[in-house]
Design a protein around this motif. Structure first.
Motif, short mmCIF file in Angstrom:
data_model
loop_
_atom_site.label_atom_id
_atom_site.label_comp_id
_atom_site.label_asym_id
_atom_site.label_seq_id
_atom_site.Cartn_x
_atom_site.Cartn_y
_atom_site.Cartn_z
N LEU A 4 -13.78 -8.47 -1.38
CA LEU A 4 -13.91 -7.40 -0.40
C LEU A 4 -13.55 -6.07 -1.04
O LEU A 4 -12.53 -5.96 -1.74
CB LEU A 4 -12.98 -7.67 0.79
N LEU A 5 -14.39 -5.07 -0.80
CA LEU A 5 -14.08 -3.68 -1.13
C LEU A 5 -13.80 -2.94 0.17
O LEU A 5 -14.58 -3.03 1.12
CB LEU A 5 -15.27 -3.03 -1.85
N VAL A 6 -12.68 -2.24 0.23
CA VAL A 6 -12.32 -1.44 1.40
C VAL A 6 -12.17 0.00 0.93
O VAL A 6 -11.30 0.30 0.11
CB VAL A 6 -11.03 -1.95 2.06
N GLU A 7 -13.04 0.87 1.43
CA GLU A 7 -13.08 2.27 0.99
C GLU A 7 -13.06 3.19 2.19
O GLU A 7 -13.85 3.03 3.13
CB GLU A 7 -14.35 2.51 0.17
N GLY A 8 -12.12 4.14 2.21
CA GLY A 8 -12.04 5.03 3.35
C GLY A 8 -11.10 6.19 3.12
O GLY A 8 -10.63 6.45 2.01
N THR A 9 -10.82 6.88 4.22
CA THR A 9 -10.05 8.13 4.19
C THR A 9 -9.05 8.13 5.33
O THR A 9 -9.34 7.65 6.43
CB THR A 9 -11.00 9.34 4.33
N CYS A 10 -7.86 8.71 5.07
CA CYS A 10 -6.86 8.86 6.13
C CYS A 10 -6.20 10.22 6.01
O CYS A 10 -6.37 10.93 5.02
CB CYS A 10 -5.83 7.75 6.08
N ASP A 11 -5.43 10.58 7.03
CA ASP A 11 -4.69 11.83 6.96
C ASP A 11 -3.43 11.62 6.12
O ASP A 11 -3.15 10.53 5.62
CB ASP A 11 -4.38 12.38 8.35
N GLU A 12 -2.64 12.68 5.97
CA GLU A 12 -1.54 12.68 5.00
C GLU A 12 -0.44 11.68 5.34
O GLU A 12 0.27 11.21 4.44
CB GLU A 12 -0.95 14.09 4.87
N ILE A 13 -0.27 11.36 6.62
CA ILE A 13 0.80 10.42 6.99
C ILE A 13 0.26 9.16 7.65
O ILE A 13 1.01 8.38 8.24
CB ILE A 13 1.87 11.08 7.89
N GLY A 14 -1.04 8.95 7.56
CA GLY A 14 -1.62 7.69 8.00
C GLY A 14 -1.79 7.52 9.50
O GLY A 14 -1.90 6.40 9.97
N ARG A 15 -1.85 8.61 10.25
CA ARG A 15 -2.04 8.48 11.70
C ARG A 15 -3.48 8.17 12.05
O ARG A 15 -3.75 7.51 13.06
CB ARG A 15 -1.63 9.77 12.41
N VAL A 59 -10.25 5.91 8.76
CA VAL A 59 -11.55 5.27 8.94
C VAL A 59 -11.97 4.68 7.59
O VAL A 59 -11.88 5.37 6.57
CB VAL A 59 -12.62 6.27 9.44
N TRP A 60 -12.41 3.43 7.61
CA TRP A 60 -12.80 2.81 6.35
C TRP A 60 -14.03 1.91 6.53
O TRP A 60 -14.34 1.44 7.62
CB TRP A 60 -11.67 2.00 5.74
N VAL A 61 -14.72 1.72 5.41
CA VAL A 61 -15.87 0.82 5.32
C VAL A 61 -15.43 -0.42 4.55
O VAL A 61 -14.77 -0.31 3.52
CB VAL A 61 -17.06 1.49 4.62
N ALA A 62 -15.80 -1.59 5.06
CA ALA A 62 -15.56 -2.85 4.35
C ALA A 62 -16.88 -3.33 3.78
O ALA A 62 -17.90 -3.37 4.48
CB ALA A 62 -14.97 -3.90 5.28
N LEU A 63 -16.87 -3.68 2.49
CA LEU A 63 -18.07 -4.12 1.79
C LEU A 63 -17.82 -5.43 1.08
O LEU A 63 -16.74 -5.66 0.54
CB LEU A 63 -18.52 -3.07 0.76
N GLY A 64 -18.83 -6.29 1.07
CA GLY A 64 -18.80 -7.49 0.26
C GLY A 64 -19.69 -7.30 -0.95
O GLY A 64 -20.28 -6.23 -1.15
N PRO A 65 -19.83 -8.31 -1.79
CA PRO A 65 -20.70 -8.19 -2.96
C PRO A 65 -22.13 -7.79 -2.60
O PRO A 65 -22.83 -7.19 -3.42
CB PRO A 65 -20.65 -9.59 -3.58
N GLU A 66 -22.55 -8.10 -1.36
CA GLU A 66 -23.91 -7.75 -0.94
C GLU A 66 -24.03 -6.33 -0.43
O GLU A 66 -25.15 -5.82 -0.25
CB GLU A 66 -24.36 -8.73 0.16
N GLY A 67 -22.91 -5.63 -0.17
CA GLY A 67 -22.97 -4.26 0.33
C GLY A 67 -22.11 -4.06 1.56
O GLY A 67 -21.28 -4.90 1.91
N PRO A 68 -22.29 -2.94 2.27
CA PRO A 68 -21.43 -2.61 3.41
C PRO A 68 -21.62 -3.53 4.59
O PRO A 68 -22.74 -3.94 4.91
CB PRO A 68 -21.83 -1.17 3.75
N ARG A 69 -20.48 -3.84 5.24
CA ARG A 69 -20.49 -4.75 6.38
C ARG A 69 -20.06 -4.08 7.69
O ARG A 69 -20.74 -4.20 8.70
CB ARG A 69 -19.53 -5.92 6.11
#
Length: 264
Positions: free
Chosen positions: A143-154, A157-167
């Motif tokens: 699993l690849l998990v790629e995303g963005t958060c604010d400075e203190i984690g409140r 949002v992230w995208v989860a991807l498998g070897p086949e691409g985004p899920r």
């Protein structure tokens, strides 16, 4: 002779700011969604890609993964050699730091790659290529998990991807800090943040989420958690929400990638 360029890490140095506990929402989701796969693996290796100037996120990832997979190992990978040197005194059993980038310089394939707040400094057209490169390095079932958060984690949002691409795409927030769900738009990952405009699916989703949130206002007297859960339940009528009340209570909702993917 192999050239030095062949060994040069792929990517660019990011800004380098981080805070302890910043990625707790993502980590808890990973533990819940991917914990069984990590437990089953003979050598469950996870990568914290681009942990920035301090190693806190890698240290915390190991702690959280080991609650569900006691034999998990974490490798923090940074493109800045100085950051790697600064992190190495924190190495211990199950935790190591390496110099590298998107090539993921490990002898084997990791079961998890987490890349938080890395691609936000890249251009949108670069994202698909990076995703493809990272997914190609995953072990089967990875699993690849790629995303963005604010400075203190409140807000995260992230995208989860498998070897086949985004899920899937997951929206997560500290509910007490939320005025309306579309506040999360500022933390959309790079693949979506410029698509929050009329005519794009992610814009329509956030619009509908705000409407469901407004309609759930009577539940606010029971607390923000109850209001969030009611709003998400309303969303399920029109959007492919893939999780359920257990995750909704955490201030999360996960939607199939196909429903939010950019039109072009």
């Amino acid at each position: 002779m192999t050239s030095r360029a062949a060994h040069r890490p792929v990517g660019t140095v990011t800004r380098g700011t981080t805070n302890p506990n910043r990625l707790r929402r993502m980590d808890r989701w990973i533990a819940a969604a991917h914990g069984a796969e990590l437990r089953r693996a003979a050598d469950p290796v996870a990568v914290d890609l681009g942990y920035d100037a301090a190693p806190w996120t890698a240290v915390e990832l190991l702690q959280r993964l080991r609650t569900v997979a006691p034999h998990a190992r974490v490798v923090g990978i940074e493109i800045d050699p100085a950051r790697v040197a600064a992190a190495q005194p924190y190495e211990r059993d199950g935790l190591a730091f390496r110099h590298g980038g998107f090539e993921i310089p490990l002898p084997g394939r990791p079961l998890l790659i987490r890349a938080a707040n890395v691609l936000r400094q890249y251009d949108e057209p670069e994202v698909a290529g990076v995703w493809q490169r990272l997914c190609a390095r995953l072990a089967p079932g990875g699993l690849l998990v790629e995303g963005t958060c604010d400075e203190i984690g409140r807000r995260h949002v992230w995208v989860a991807l498998g070897p086949e691409g985004p899920r899937t795409v997951t929206f997560a927030t500290r509910l007490g800090s939320l005025d309306r769900p579309s506040d999360l738009a500022e933390r959309l990952p790079k693949a979506l943040i410029h698509r929050n405009v009329p005519g794009e699916p992610v814009h329509a989703f956030l619009r509908d989420f705000d409407r469901a949130w407004a309609a759930a206002a009577p539940y606010a007297s029971y607390g923000a958690r109850q209001r969030w859960q009611r709003a998400v339940r309303e969303l399920t009528a029109d959007w492919p929400v893939t999780d359920g009340p257990v995750r909704w209570r955490q201030g999360e909702v996960t939607v199939a990638w196909e429903a939010l993917a950019p039109r072009s």
